[in-house]
Design a protein around this motif. Structure first.
Motif, short mmCIF file in Angstrom:
data_model
loop_
_atom_site.label_atom_id
_atom_site.label_comp_id
_atom_site.label_asym_id
_atom_site.label_seq_id
_atom_site.Cartn_x
_atom_site.Cartn_y
_atom_site.Cartn_z
N PHE A 209 1.80 -0.79 -8.05
CA PHE A 209 1.40 0.43 -7.33
C PHE A 209 1.52 0.32 -5.81
O PHE A 209 1.04 1.17 -5.09
CB PHE A 209 -0.01 0.88 -7.76
CG PHE A 209 -1.14 -0.07 -7.42
CD1 PHE A 209 -1.64 -0.17 -6.13
CD2 PHE A 209 -1.72 -0.84 -8.42
CE1 PHE A 209 -2.70 -1.01 -5.84
CE2 PHE A 209 -2.78 -1.70 -8.13
CZ PHE A 209 -3.27 -1.79 -6.83
N LYS A 210 2.18 -0.73 -5.34
CA LYS A 210 2.34 -0.84 -3.89
C LYS A 210 3.76 -0.45 -3.48
O LYS A 210 4.65 -0.29 -4.31
CB LYS A 210 2.00 -2.27 -3.46
CG LYS A 210 0.49 -2.53 -3.40
CD LYS A 210 -0.18 -1.70 -2.30
CE LYS A 210 -1.65 -2.03 -2.12
NZ LYS A 210 -2.32 -1.14 -1.16
N ALA A 211 3.97 -0.31 -2.17
CA ALA A 211 5.24 0.19 -1.65
C ALA A 211 6.40 -0.77 -1.98
O ALA A 211 6.19 -1.96 -2.20
CB ALA A 211 5.13 0.40 -0.14
N LEU B 207 -2.06 -6.54 2.19
CA LEU B 207 -3.49 -6.61 2.50
C LEU B 207 -4.03 -5.22 2.79
O LEU B 207 -3.32 -4.37 3.34
CB LEU B 207 -3.75 -7.54 3.69
CG LEU B 207 -3.50 -7.02 5.11
CD1 LEU B 207 -4.74 -6.35 5.69
CD2 LEU B 207 -3.07 -8.15 6.01
N ASP B 208 -5.25 -5.00 2.39
CA ASP B 208 -6.00 -3.81 2.79
C ASP B 208 -7.29 -4.30 3.44
O ASP B 208 -7.94 -5.19 2.90
CB ASP B 208 -6.39 -2.97 1.56
CG ASP B 208 -5.27 -2.02 1.12
OD1 ASP B 208 -4.17 -2.08 1.70
OD2 ASP B 208 -5.52 -1.23 0.18
N LEU B 209 -7.62 -3.73 4.57
CA LEU B 209 -8.90 -4.08 5.19
C LEU B 209 -9.86 -2.93 4.93
O LEU B 209 -9.59 -1.79 5.32
CB LEU B 209 -8.73 -4.32 6.69
CG LEU B 209 -9.95 -4.93 7.37
CD1 LEU B 209 -10.15 -6.39 6.94
CD2 LEU B 209 -9.83 -4.87 8.88
N GLY C 159 -14.23 2.66 3.85
CA GLY C 159 -13.02 2.43 3.06
C GLY C 159 -11.88 1.81 3.83
O GLY C 159 -12.08 1.19 4.88
N GLU C 160 -10.68 1.99 3.29
CA GLU C 160 -9.49 1.33 3.84
C GLU C 160 -9.17 1.82 5.25
O GLU C 160 -8.91 3.00 5.45
CB GLU C 160 -8.30 1.61 2.92
CG GLU C 160 -7.01 0.95 3.40
CD GLU C 160 -5.76 1.52 2.74
OE1 GLU C 160 -5.81 1.90 1.56
OE2 GLU C 160 -4.73 1.57 3.42
N ILE C 161 -9.19 0.91 6.19
CA ILE C 161 -8.78 1.30 7.55
C ILE C 161 -7.41 0.73 7.90
O ILE C 161 -6.71 1.26 8.75
CB ILE C 161 -9.81 0.90 8.63
CG1 ILE C 161 -10.20 -0.58 8.53
CG2 ILE C 161 -11.05 1.77 8.55
CD1 ILE C 161 -10.95 -1.08 9.75
MG MG Z 1 -2.83 1.89 2.01
#
Ligand code: MG
Ligand code: 4AD
Length: 438
Positions: free
Chosen positions: A333-335, A351-353, A360-362
Motif C-alpha cells: 500500500f505504499k508508493a 517512515l511515517d512520523l 496523526g501523520e505529520i
Molecule cells: Mg503518507
C-alpha cells in the motif's frame, strides 16, 4: 520646540512602539474593541504584531476627536496620536496615552461580533475571521514555522528547488489527482514535488522544495485539505537510518523554535506548552509489524497488510508524549518509488512520523529505489504510464545513487503546535471538500 521635534513619529508595529517609550507617535490601525465611561475611553487598536491599548481622557483630546472616539465602531480604521507609555502587564508591553484620534473609515454592521458564531458562518467569512486574535495567532505561528523550516535547511546547506505545480503525471497515487486541460493534453496539479527533487539531488546533492500541493481527497476529515503546503527535503547518498535521524532532528528543531519565538501566540491559543516541551529527540521508533501487534493488543482489529487510518495513528501516538516513528511498511500500500528492505522485500524503507495528542501523520518519507530495472517494474505494477516517467527513470540511468527524502504537511504540523483540532484554521484560505469560498 522645533517643528520636527513636536511632530509625532509615524509608527507601524508593536515592535516599533517599544522603541519609542516616552515619545509622541502616530499610528493607523483597526479598532478591535472599545470601552468608554463617557469620560475615559479604552481603545484596542490592531496594528502589525498585535493590539495596543490607547487610553483617551475626554479632556486630553479636542472636542472633535472625542466625538470620533464616541462614534467609532469595531473594525473601523483609525489614526491615533499620543505618547507611548511602558506597560509591563500588557501583552504588547506598551500603552498609548491619546492626544489625538481620527476615524478614517467608519465600519457599520460588521458581521463578526464578540459573541459566539458557528464554524460554518465563520468559514463563510474567512476573509474577516482572519482578524480575530486566535486566527491571527495561528497564522503567526505558521509564518514562524515556515521561517524556521527555511533556516533549518539553509543552515544545513540544502538548496531550495521550486518544483512545478502543473505536472504530467501522478506521484502519490492516481485516485487523488486534480486534472486540468493543458492545451489539449491532460495535466495534473502537483501532489508532491518529490519526483522533481530527485533529479535535482543529482545536480545539487542536498535539496528541498516548499510549496503548495494538491490532493482531491474525497474524504471529509479534520486532517485533510485539498490544497496544502508541503516541505520536502531530498538528499543524495542519504540512506534510511540517516533519513530517520534527519526527520527527528528537523521536528525537534521546529518545536524548540516555536516554543522560543511564538510564546505569546501559544498563550492566546491557550496551548498547553508543557506538552510541546516534552517533545525532545530521540523519538521512539517501531516497525509497522510491531505497530500492528501493539494495536491488536489494544483491541484494534487491524491485520498485517492493512494501511493505518486516523484511529490507528491516534492509538499509536497517544501512548507517548513524543512523536513516534513507524517504519518498514508493507510494499503493497505504499508508493511505487520506495526502496524494499534488503532483509525483507515485502516491506519498504518508508517512515511515517506520528504526532502525539491525536494529530496523526505529520511526515511521510522513504529511501528511493535507485535500481533502474526494479523501478521500471514498480511503475508497471502500479499501472502508471511509462512514457510520463521516462525522465524520472533517467535519474537511475545516468549516475544512479542511493537517496532519501520526506515530506511534511505544514498545516498538520501547525495544528499540532497550536493545539487547533481542525486543519482549516492553520491555513489562511482552506480548500476543503466542495468548499472553495472565499
Ligand atoms: Mg503518507
Ligand atoms: O505521505 P505523503 O503522501 O508523502 C508524499 O507526498 C511524499 N512524496 C513526500 C516525500 O517523500 N517527499 O504526504 C506527506 C505529508 C503527510 O505526512 C501529511 O503531513 C501531509 O503531507 N499531507 C496532507 N496534509 C493535509 N491534507 C492532505 N490531504 C494531506 N495529504 C498529505
Amino acid at each position: 520646540m522645533s517643528e520636527s521635534e513636536s511632530k509625532p513619529t509615524p509608527v507601524t508595529s508593536i515592535r516599533e512602539l517599544s522603541r519609542h517609550i516616552g515619545q509622541s507617535v502616530e499610528l493607523r490601525g483597526w479598532i478591535d474593541n472599545k470601552r468608554s465611561s463617557g469620560k475615559i475611553a479604552f481603545l484596542q487598536v490592531r496594528v502589525t504584531g498585535g493590539t495596543v491599548q490607547a487610553v483617551a481622557g475626554r479632556k486630553d483630546v479636542s472636542e472633535k476627536d472625542w466625538e470620533d472616539i464616541e462614534r467609532v465602531t469595531q473594525e473601523s480604521t483609525v489614526r491615533v496620536t499620543g505618547t507611548v507609555k511602558e506597560d509591563k502587564r500588557a501583552p504588547s508591553g506598551v500603552e498609548i496615552q491619546c492626544s489625538g484620534f481620527e476615524v478614517l473609515s467608519l465600519t457599520q454592521d460588521y458581521p463578526i461580533t464578540p459573541k459566539e458564531h458557528g464554524t460554518a458562518f465563520l468559514m463563510e467569512h474567512r476573509h474577516l475571521w482572519l482578524r480575530s486574535s486566535r486566527q491571527r495567532s495561528a497564522l503567526r505561528v505558521r509564518s514562524e514555522v515556515e521561517q524556521a523550516i527555511r533556516d533549518f535547511f539553509y543552515e544545513r546547506d540544502l538548496t531550495l528547488i521550486d518544483s512545478p505545480i502543473l505536472t504530467p503525471a501522478a506521484c502519490e497515487g492516481t485516485s487523488t489527482l486534480f486534472e486540468t486541460d493543458y492545451f489539449g493534453d491532460k495535466a495534473y496539479l502537483s501532489q508532491s514535488g518529490q519526483l522533481y527533487l530527485e533529479p535535482a539531488a543529482a545536480a545539487l546533492g542536498k535539496v528541498y522544495c516548499f510549496g503548495p500541493t494538491f490532493r482531491a481527497e474525497k474524504s471529509k476529515t479534520r486532517r485533510h485539505l485539498m490544497e496544502f503546503w508541503m516541505v520536502e527535503p531530498e538528499v543524495a547518498f542519504l540512506e534510511f537510518a540517516g533519513l530517520c535521524d534527519l526527520a527527528q532532528e528537523f521536528v525537534g528543531y521546529l518545536v524548540a523554535r516555536v516554543l522560543d519565538r511564538s510564546r505569546e501566540e501559544l498563550k492566546i491559543l491557550e496551548r498547553d506548552t508543557s506538552k510541546l516541551e516534552a517533545v525532545v529527540p530521540p523519538f521512539p521508533r517501531i516497525t509497522y509489524t510491531e505497530a500492528v501487534k501493539i494495536l491488536n493488543e489494544k483491541g484494534n482489529p487491524i491485520q498485517w497488510g492493512d494501511d493505518f487510518g486516523g484511529d490507528e495513528e491516534t492509538i499509536l501516538a497517544s501512548q507517548l508524549d513524543r512523536p513516534v516513528m513507524v517504519t518498514k511498511f508493507p510494499a503493497s500500500f505504499k508508493a511505487f518509488y520506495m526502496q524494499p528492505d534488503p532483509e525483507n522485500p515485502d516491506v519498504v524503507l518508508g517512515l511515517d512520523l506520528l504526532a502525539p495528542e491525536g494529530y496523526g501523520e505529520i511526515i511521510g518519507g522513504s529511501q528511493r529505489i535507485h535500481d533502474p530495472d526494479l523501478l521500471l517494474r514498480r511503475i508497471q505494477q502500479h499501472n502508471l504510464p511509462i512514457e510520463a516517467f521516462q525522465w524520472y527513470l533517467d535519474v537511475r540511468k545516468y549516475g544512479a545513487f542511493p537517496h532519501s527524502g520526506f515530506g511534511m504537511g505544514i498545516e498538520r504540523f501547525v495544528a499540532w503546535m497550536t493545539g487547533l483540532t481542525h486543519l482549516r484554521e492553520t491555513i489562511p484560505y482552506p480548500r476543503m471538500l466542495y468548499k472553495i469560498y472565499p
